[in-house]
Design a protein around this motif. Structure first.
Motif, PDB file in Angstrom:
ATOM      1  N   ILE A 243      24.941  -7.073  15.285  1.00  0.00           N
ATOM      2  CA  ILE A 243      25.382  -7.920  16.405  1.00  0.00           C
ATOM      3  C   ILE A 243      26.210  -7.048  17.365  1.00  0.00           C
ATOM      4  O   ILE A 243      27.437  -7.160  17.421  1.00  0.00           O
ATOM      5  CB  ILE A 243      26.169  -9.159  15.936  1.00  0.00           C
ATOM      6  N   PRO A 244      25.539  -6.168  18.110  1.00  0.00           N
ATOM      7  CA  PRO A 244      26.252  -5.195  18.963  1.00  0.00           C
ATOM      8  C   PRO A 244      27.109  -5.822  20.047  1.00  0.00           C
ATOM      9  O   PRO A 244      28.054  -5.191  20.524  1.00  0.00           O
ATOM     10  CB  PRO A 244      25.122  -4.355  19.559  1.00  0.00           C
ATOM     11  N   THR A 245      26.805  -7.056  20.460  1.00  0.00           N
ATOM     12  CA  THR A 245      27.616  -7.687  21.506  1.00  0.00           C
ATOM     13  C   THR A 245      28.972  -8.174  20.984  1.00  0.00           C
ATOM     14  O   THR A 245      29.816  -8.606  21.772  1.00  0.00           O
ATOM     15  CB  THR A 245      26.867  -8.878  22.131  1.00  0.00           C
ATOM     16  N   ILE A 246      29.166  -8.099  19.674  1.00  0.00           N
ATOM     17  CA  ILE A 246      30.451  -8.492  19.083  1.00  0.00           C
ATOM     18  C   ILE A 246      31.102  -7.317  18.364  1.00  0.00           C
ATOM     19  O   ILE A 246      32.286  -7.039  18.554  1.00  0.00           O
ATOM     20  CB  ILE A 246      30.272  -9.684  18.116  1.00  0.00           C
ATOM     21  N   THR A 247      30.332  -6.618  17.542  1.00  0.00           N
ATOM     22  CA  THR A 247      30.891  -5.548  16.698  1.00  0.00           C
ATOM     23  C   THR A 247      30.550  -4.147  17.192  1.00  0.00           C
ATOM     24  O   THR A 247      30.996  -3.175  16.593  1.00  0.00           O
ATOM     25  CB  THR A 247      30.370  -5.703  15.263  1.00  0.00           C
ATOM     26  N   ASN A 248      29.729  -4.048  18.236  1.00  0.00           N
ATOM     27  CA  ASN A 248      29.224  -2.761  18.722  1.00  0.00           C
ATOM     28  C   ASN A 248      28.288  -2.101  17.720  1.00  0.00           C
ATOM     29  O   ASN A 248      28.075  -0.886  17.763  1.00  0.00           O
ATOM     30  CB  ASN A 248      30.377  -1.807  19.074  1.00  0.00           C
ATOM     31  N   GLY A 249      27.741  -2.896  16.827  1.00  0.00           N
ATOM     32  CA  GLY A 249      26.727  -2.411  15.896  1.00  0.00           C
ATOM     33  C   GLY A 249      27.181  -1.251  15.041  1.00  0.00           C
ATOM     34  O   GLY A 249      28.332  -1.180  14.609  1.00  0.00           O
TER      35      GLY A 249
END
Length: 350
Positions: A155-161
């Motif tokens: 979930i890159p939009t939250i955790t930056n992947g």
């Protein structure tokens, strides 16, 4: 007589607190960064050990989900203390969710938010999973921790992947870490020495007998799991601020095993044992680094062996399990009577 003993213990506790505060004041000016880092890790691993000991040592639930709750606490807290400029620099592949972009909170609030988020996750996962027992519970919680790690990776939009979060403000100094450690220790002490704690120990010793006595074992197990998850989230939040960078790979199962080693080495069902276990495990892991570097003995040079540190550490734990399976403290607690009573021993939870 009892009043005199209580006054003496209160005085000695206050004296110990003054000594600890003095050491925390002295350390930054007289110890190098490496030793300071070890002291910080001891405090954080103490918190994590206490959280798992409540679940495993006092309630008898074999949980392997600590890394998952740490992951939740670390990311929630970090996103709340990261300044907007740093968020712009980190999220370069995909932009951060707009809601989280403007979210900001003081460090203490962010740490508490990380703990609350982990506790909510613990409650959600605990209600269906805690109906299991023994190894099945361990497998289920291990699966949950792995799910959390995989989700954080995707979930890159939250955790930056997989890139993780970098440049996290380093607020977690000795004062914060040891303050949270003593807060955790105080809360755990009050819990396990209350009627609630007696119910947990009854469930641990014989769940069927506890049910026969009218104890709602499922409710107590869920509460214990939720409280333990809360403090695991606190530990994760402090770890993130201490290291200033996190990514999903940090929260693999090896992290849970490290915390489990703290509990086993210190003693299941012992609060002071968790602190002692944190000291033993943290110092041993750091001290053994020399075996991975070349060692010169006169004209001979012994090449370093990568990974040998963990081999020796594992062998040390095997020796503890073989020759002292109850850990350093067993289920006893350190007490002033035990320290100065010449053989009277520590306080026993039983």
């Amino acid at each position: 007589m009892m009043e005199s003993k209580k006054t003496k213990n209160l005085f000695l506790n206050a004296l110990l607190l003054v000594v600890v505060v003095g050491l925390l004041w002295w350390a930054p000016e007289n110890l190098d960064g490496y030793k300071i880092q070890i002291l910080n890790l001891i405090a954080i691993y103490s918190i994590l050990g206490l959280s798992l000991n409540l679940i495993y040592g006092f309630t008898g639930m074999f949980s392997l989900g600590t890394a998952g709750f740490m992951c939740i606490g670390a990311y929630v807290s970090s996103l709340l203390i990261l300044p907007e400029m740093q968020k712009d620099m980190i999220f370069i592949l995909e932009p951060l969710n707009p809601i989280l972009y403007g979210a900001h909170a003081p460090f203490v609030v962010a740490v508490l938010a990380g703990g609350v988020a982990a506790a909510i996750a613990g409650l959600i996962i605990g209600i269906p999973v805690l109906r299991l027992g023994g190894d099945y519970l361990g497998i289920a919680t291990l699966g949950f921790a792995e799910i959390i790690r995989v989700v954080a990776n995707n979930i890159p939009t939250i955790t930056n992947g997989a890139l993780g979060l970098k440049g996290i403000p380093a607020y977690a100094n000795l004062w914060w870490n040891y303050g949270w450690m003593f807060f955790t220790l105080y809360v755990m002490y009050r819990l396990v020495n209350s009627n609630f704690g007696n119910a947990l120990k009854a469930i641990r010793d014989d769940e069927l007998a506890a049910k026969a006595m009218g104890i709602n074992t499922f409710k107590y197990r869920v509460i214990s799991f939720t409280v333990g998850s809360f403090f695991a989230g606190i530990g994760g939040a402090l770890m993130a601020s201490l290291l200033t960078t996190i990514d999903p790979k940090m929260f693999m199962v090896i992290m849970t095993y490290n915390v489990l080693m703290v509990v086993v080495a210190g003693g299941l069902g012992s609060l002071s044992g968790s602190v002692i276990g944190a000291v033993v495990v943290t110092v041993l892991l750091e001290w053994l680094r020399f075996v991975e570097n070349p060692i010169t003995l006169g004209s001979f040079e012994i090449p370093g062996v990568p990974g040998m540190r963990m081999v020796i550490f594992a062998l040390s734990l095997i020796m503890i399990i073989l020759y002292r399976p109850e850990g350093v403290m067993g289920n006893k607690e350190l007490s002033w009577e035990g320290l100065f009573g010449l053989g009277k021993g520590g306080k026993d939870h039983e």
